[in-house]
Design an enzyme around this catalytic site. Structure first.
Site, PDB file in Angstrom:
ATOM      1  N   LYS A  34       0.811  -1.218   0.000  1.00 30.41           N
ATOM      2  CA  LYS A  34       0.000   0.000   0.000  1.00 30.41           C
ATOM      3  C   LYS A  34       0.842   1.266   0.000  1.00 30.41           C
ATOM      4  CE  LYS A  34      -1.024   0.436   4.952  1.00 30.41           C
ATOM      5  NZ  LYS A  34      -2.090   0.479   5.946  1.00 30.41           N
ATOM      6  N   LEU A  44      12.723  -1.818   9.492  1.00 30.42           N
ATOM      7  CA  LEU A  44      13.137  -1.202  10.765  1.00 30.42           C
ATOM      8  C   LEU A  44      13.872  -2.162  11.697  1.00 30.42           C
ATOM      9  CD1 LEU A  44       9.843   0.734  11.564  1.00 30.42           C
ATOM     10  CD2 LEU A  44      11.926   1.662  10.549  1.00 30.42           C
ATOM     11  N   ALA A  45      13.783  -3.473  11.410  1.00 31.27           N
ATOM     12  CA  ALA A  45      14.352  -4.452  12.356  1.00 31.27           C
ATOM     13  C   ALA A  45      15.849  -4.237  12.500  1.00 31.27           C
ATOM     14  CB  ALA A  45      14.045  -5.868  11.896  1.00 31.27           C
ATOM     15  N   GLY A  47      17.946  -5.687  15.490  1.00 32.15           N
ATOM     16  CA  GLY A  47      18.706  -6.717  16.203  1.00 32.15           C
ATOM     17  C   GLY A  47      19.162  -7.859  15.337  1.00 32.15           C
ATOM     18  N   GLY A  48      18.228  -8.525  14.651  1.00 35.45           N
ATOM     19  CA  GLY A  48      18.612  -9.620  13.776  1.00 35.45           C
ATOM     20  C   GLY A  48      17.640 -10.767  13.780  1.00 35.45           C
ATOM     21  N   HIS A 228       7.831  -3.058  23.922  1.00 33.58           N
ATOM     22  CA  HIS A 228       9.292  -3.100  24.009  1.00 33.58           C
ATOM     23  C   HIS A 228       9.721  -2.206  25.164  1.00 33.58           C
ATOM     24  CE1 HIS A 228      13.486  -3.155  23.030  1.00 33.58           C
ATOM     25  NE2 HIS A 228      13.255  -4.027  22.064  1.00 33.58           N
ATOM     26  N   ARG A 372       6.845 -12.861  22.613  1.00 34.82           N
ATOM     27  CA  ARG A 372       7.818 -13.314  21.612  1.00 34.82           C
ATOM     28  C   ARG A 372       9.248 -13.228  22.142  1.00 34.82           C
ATOM     29  NH1 ARG A 372      10.619  -9.987  17.263  1.00 34.82           N
ATOM     30  NH2 ARG A 372       9.769  -8.233  18.438  1.00 34.82           N
ATOM     31  N   SER A 377      10.794 -13.163  15.219  1.00 41.34           N
ATOM     32  CA  SER A 377       9.707 -12.819  14.287  1.00 41.34           C
ATOM     33  C   SER A 377      10.172 -12.784  12.834  1.00 41.34           C
ATOM     34  CB  SER A 377       9.055 -11.497  14.664  1.00 41.34           C
ATOM     35  OG  SER A 377      10.008 -10.531  14.903  1.00 41.34           O
TER      36      SER A 377
HETATM   37  C1  LIG Z   1      11.663  -1.046  15.162  1.00 45.69           C
HETATM   38  C2  LIG Z   1      11.490  -2.526  15.004  1.00 45.69           C
HETATM   39  C3  LIG Z   1      12.565  -3.371  15.247  1.00 45.69           C
HETATM   40  C4  LIG Z   1      12.414  -4.759  15.100  1.00 45.69           C
HETATM   41  N1  LIG Z   1      13.497  -5.570  15.286  1.00 45.69           N
HETATM   42  C5  LIG Z   1      13.367  -6.904  15.050  1.00 45.69           C
HETATM   43  C6  LIG Z   1      14.495  -7.759  15.112  1.00 45.69           C
HETATM   44  O1  LIG Z   1      15.617  -7.329  15.358  1.00 45.69           O
HETATM   45  N2  LIG Z   1      14.298  -9.091  14.882  1.00 45.69           N
HETATM   46  C7  LIG Z   1      13.078  -9.628  14.599  1.00 45.69           C
HETATM   47  O2  LIG Z   1      12.965 -10.842  14.409  1.00 45.69           O
HETATM   48  N3  LIG Z   1      11.994  -8.812  14.503  1.00 45.69           N
HETATM   49  C8  LIG Z   1      12.108  -7.490  14.710  1.00 45.69           C
HETATM   50  N4  LIG Z   1      11.019  -6.677  14.598  1.00 45.69           N
HETATM   51  C9  LIG Z   1       9.738  -7.266  14.167  1.00 45.69           C
HETATM   52  C10 LIG Z   1       9.804  -7.571  12.677  1.00 45.69           C
HETATM   53  O3  LIG Z   1      10.510  -6.556  12.024  1.00 45.69           O
HETATM   54  C11 LIG Z   1       8.428  -7.689  12.070  1.00 45.69           C
HETATM   55  O4  LIG Z   1       7.618  -8.523  12.833  1.00 45.69           O
HETATM   56  C12 LIG Z   1       8.501  -8.267  10.663  1.00 45.69           C
HETATM   57  O5  LIG Z   1       9.435  -7.560   9.907  1.00 45.69           O
HETATM   58  C13 LIG Z   1       7.139  -8.191  10.020  1.00 45.69           C
HETATM   59  O6  LIG Z   1       7.284  -8.501   8.656  1.00 45.69           O
HETATM   60  P1  LIG Z   1       6.008  -8.552   7.754  1.00 45.69           P
HETATM   61  O7  LIG Z   1       6.485  -8.886   6.381  1.00 45.69           O
HETATM   62  O8  LIG Z   1       4.991  -9.414   8.373  1.00 45.69           O
HETATM   63  O9  LIG Z   1       5.400  -7.064   7.804  1.00 45.69           O
HETATM   64  P2  LIG Z   1       5.996  -5.682   7.270  1.00 45.69           P
HETATM   65  O10 LIG Z   1       7.449  -5.752   7.061  1.00 45.69           O
HETATM   66  O11 LIG Z   1       5.506  -4.616   8.152  1.00 45.69           O
HETATM   67  O12 LIG Z   1       5.306  -5.525   5.824  1.00 45.69           O
HETATM   68  C14 LIG Z   1       3.925  -5.294   5.713  1.00 45.69           C
HETATM   69  C15 LIG Z   1       3.607  -5.011   4.254  1.00 45.69           C
HETATM   70  O13 LIG Z   1       2.188  -5.031   4.075  1.00 45.69           O
HETATM   71  C16 LIG Z   1       1.796  -3.929   3.270  1.00 45.69           C
HETATM   72  N5  LIG Z   1       0.396  -3.614   3.556  1.00 45.69           N
HETATM   73  C17 LIG Z   1      -0.191  -3.370   4.755  1.00 45.69           C
HETATM   74  N6  LIG Z   1      -1.520  -3.142   4.570  1.00 45.69           N
HETATM   75  C18 LIG Z   1      -1.759  -3.252   3.227  1.00 45.69           C
HETATM   76  C19 LIG Z   1      -2.915  -3.110   2.414  1.00 45.69           C
HETATM   77  N7  LIG Z   1      -4.125  -2.795   2.912  1.00 45.69           N
HETATM   78  N8  LIG Z   1      -2.778  -3.274   1.067  1.00 45.69           N
HETATM   79  C20 LIG Z   1      -1.558  -3.548   0.508  1.00 45.69           C
HETATM   80  N9  LIG Z   1      -0.444  -3.693   1.249  1.00 45.69           N
HETATM   81  C21 LIG Z   1      -0.545  -3.549   2.590  1.00 45.69           C
HETATM   82  C22 LIG Z   1       2.776  -2.833   3.644  1.00 45.69           C
HETATM   83  O14 LIG Z   1       2.769  -1.814   2.666  1.00 45.69           O
HETATM   84  C23 LIG Z   1       4.067  -3.645   3.732  1.00 45.69           C
HETATM   85  O15 LIG Z   1       4.601  -3.803   2.440  1.00 45.69           O
HETATM   86  C24 LIG Z   1      11.153  -5.291  14.731  1.00 45.69           C
HETATM   87  C25 LIG Z   1      10.076  -4.431  14.496  1.00 45.69           C
HETATM   88  C26 LIG Z   1      10.237  -3.061  14.627  1.00 45.69           C
HETATM   89  C27 LIG Z   1       9.069  -2.179  14.360  1.00 45.69           C
END
Ligand SMILES: Cc1cc2nc3c(=O)[nH]c(=O)nc-3n(C[C@H](O)[C@H](O)[C@H](O)COP(=O)(O)OP(=O)(O)OC[C@H]3O[C@@H](n4cnc5c(N)ncnc54)[C@H](O)[C@@H]3O)c2cc1C
Length: 487
Positions: A34, A44-45, A47-48, A228, A372, A377
């Site tokens: 989106k 944004l992750a 740590g790793g 966190h 978690r 994750s």
């Molecule tokens: C600051 C931060 C640090 C973190 N550090 C770590 C770490 O070190 N290690 C770890 O394991 N985890 C970490 N996490 C958690 C981890 O990053 C996330 O849980 C994981 O990256 C989620 O991946 P995802 O692909 O599910 O979602 P996301 O990476 O958030 O991707 C979601 C996608 O969905 C799309 N989307 C959403 N709604 C719609 C819609 N209606 N229509 C079309 N597209 C849509 C968005 O545009 C995006 O492309 C961290 C999280 C944060 C916020």
């Protein structure tokens, strides 16, 4: 533009990208995102990613499993968790093959860092921007695959089941397109924007969870939210910068306003490296005891060169705020961070609706239990993203190619009104009061009625079906499901 695909993946974070790369290369895949492709939680992750892979002899799958169970309060699903830890080597190997880099030591072995709740150093990382490295490399691979089409700035606003698959309403600009597929994977990430303060990116409004819920898919444990403990504490900003857990893993002390390491009072054995829920709860208890929100991370006892090498992103960010972490303490406080619950899926990533899959943060696989374990994750997004893609690829072999269904294309109804300003602020306000680290029953009971009214208004008035409408609907649905669970 082509309107029919074998698989549509909603989301271009690590989960969506990796699922696409693991789908049969002879099948057509569409990824929609989106926002711009760089805007997501994965980027944004810091740590790793946790994994037992080419590990020293003192680590093994059982230890990773046990640490995850302990952090999750033994509420984890043992079957999916076992799958997570034992499949990890396959996915670490595969992402290395896709070009992802992790830091190595002077002898060429992977450098692994430590985070809260882990009994061993098992976090693979790329400096302090591991998620950005992973997302970038997976994105490059995806863009080079001829069978995968990527559509940024295209938002799923509605999802329907058709006789042979799914049809998705996709908003691009002011145009709504109907796109069809045999299988659909929801990988829309977290729900952080339902809180006043969160580490999550702007996309985290729970749209995928709302669409799945409206279609009748089972949603589970939406109130299992991780706060966190060490977000950078800054007045006025909604998105909190995270001070990664690995800063504590590498020796930072957590101190109160009197410069005392108060974790000794709450978890003397694990201190700063207790799991996140324990540290967050301890901060809130200490804060109530002292009547102060002043807490700090102190890593000034480490040499500057160590800090700039291990945490270049955090070091530079803090400098912009006038803090040199080699000489100054870092102000921190808990904030919303991660969703353990979500769209309920089985071990193949399939939801309760045949052909509809979910992976990544929006999905509930049960691996995390109540809390978690750090860095599990990204691993969950990879393992269950791949398993979903493999299951779909197998099932696609038994199906004829996707047949044209609807191909509607329409513009907003310009006579319709916009969703009133202030709705989202009100939802955030209710949730923040009802459930920040510790649930407040009175606020939750008072809040749910207002949330229900907002949901009803959004359903019944003729609003313009734009981004603001979809996200408001998603946030009110998510808020409703959270409150319903905790009451
Ligand atoms: C600051 C931060 C640090 C973190 N550090 C770590 C770490 O070190 N290690 C770890 O394991 N985890 C970490 N996490 C958690 C981890 O990053 C996330 O849980 C994981 O990256 C989620 O991946 P995802 O692909 O599910 O979602 P996301 O990476 O958030 O991707 C979601 C996608 O969905 C799309 N989307 C959403 N709604 C719609 C819609 N209606 N229509 C079309 N597209 C849509 C968005 O545009 C995006 O492309 C961290 C999280 C944060 C916020």
């Amino acid at each position: 533009m082509k309107t029919d695909y074998d698989v549509i993946i909603v989301g271009a974070g690590v989960a969506g990208l990796y699922a696409a790369l693991n789908t049969d290369e002879n099948r057509s895949v569409l990824i929609i995102s989106k926002s711009d492709l760089e805007v997501c939680n994965s980027v944004l992750a810091q740590g790793g990613i946790a994994a037992v892979y080419e590990s020293p002899d003192d680590d093994n799958f059982d230890l990773h499993f046990n640490d995850s169970m302990r952090a999750g309060g033994f509420k984890n699903d043992p079957m999916t968790l076992r799958k997570l830890v034992t499949e990890a080597p396959t996915d670490i190997e595969r992402i290395l093959y896709f070009g992802v880099h992790f830091d190595k030591d002077s002898e060429g072995a992977f450098h692994r860092t430590l985070e809260g709740g882990h009994s061993r150093r098992r976090i693979f990382h790329y400096k302090d921007s591991s998620g950005n490295e992973m997302t970038k490399k997976l994105r490059e691979r995806v863009l080079s695959r001829p069978n995968i089409t990527v559509l940024p700035n295209a938002m799923m606003t509605d999802l329907k089941k058709t006789g042979t698959g799914f049809s998705v309403d996709v908003l691009t600009g002011s145009i709504h397109l109907t796109l069809n597929s045999s299988f659909l994977i929801i990988a829309t990430g977290g729900i952080g924007r339902v809180y006043e303060k969160t580490t999550n990116s702007a996309i985290a409004t729970g749209d995928g969870i709302m669409c799945a819920y409206e279609l009748g898919a089972a949603i589970k444990n939406l109130s299992l939210i991780q706060f966190h403990p060490t977000a950078f504490s800054e007045a006025g900003s909604r998105q909190c910068f995270l001070i990664s857990e690995s800063v504590r893993g590498e020796g930072a002390f957590l101190v109160n306003k009197d410069n005392r390491r108060f974790m000794a009072d709450y978890d003397p054995e694990r201190m700063e490296l207790a799991p996140r829920d324990v540290v967050s709860h301890s901060i809130i208890k200490e804060s109530r005891k002292l009547g102060s929100n002043e807490f700090y991370l102190d890593i000034t006892h480490k040499p500057k060169i160590f800090l700039t090498e291990h945490f270049p992103g955090i070091y530079d960010f803090l400098l912009t705020k006038g803090i040199d972490m080699s000489t100054d303490k870092i102000p921190v406080f808990p904030c919303h961070h991660y969703l353990m619950g979500g769209i309920n899926v089985d071990i193949t990533g399939q939801t309760s609706i045949d052909g509809l899959y979910a992976c990544g943060e929006c999905a509930h696989t049960g691996v995390h239990g109540n809390n978690r374990l750090a860095s599990n994750s990204l691993l969950e997004a990879l393992v269950f993203g791949r398993l979903a893609a493999e299951d779909i690829s197998r099932r696609l072999n038994e199906l004829p190619p996707v047949k044209s269904l609807e191909t509607a294309r329409f513009e907003h109804d310009e006579r319709a009104q916009s969703v009133p300003e202030g709705i989202r602020r009100r939802i955030r306000n209710i949730i923040q009061k009802a459930y920040f680290v510790v649930p407040d029953m009175e606020e939750a009971v008072n809040g749910i009625t207002e949330i229900e009214n907002i949901k009803e208004m959004l359903a019944n008035k003729n609003f313009k079906k734009d981004e603001h409408f979809t996200e408001s609907k998603a946030l009110s649905t998510v808020a409703f499901l959270i409150l319903q669970e905790i009451i």
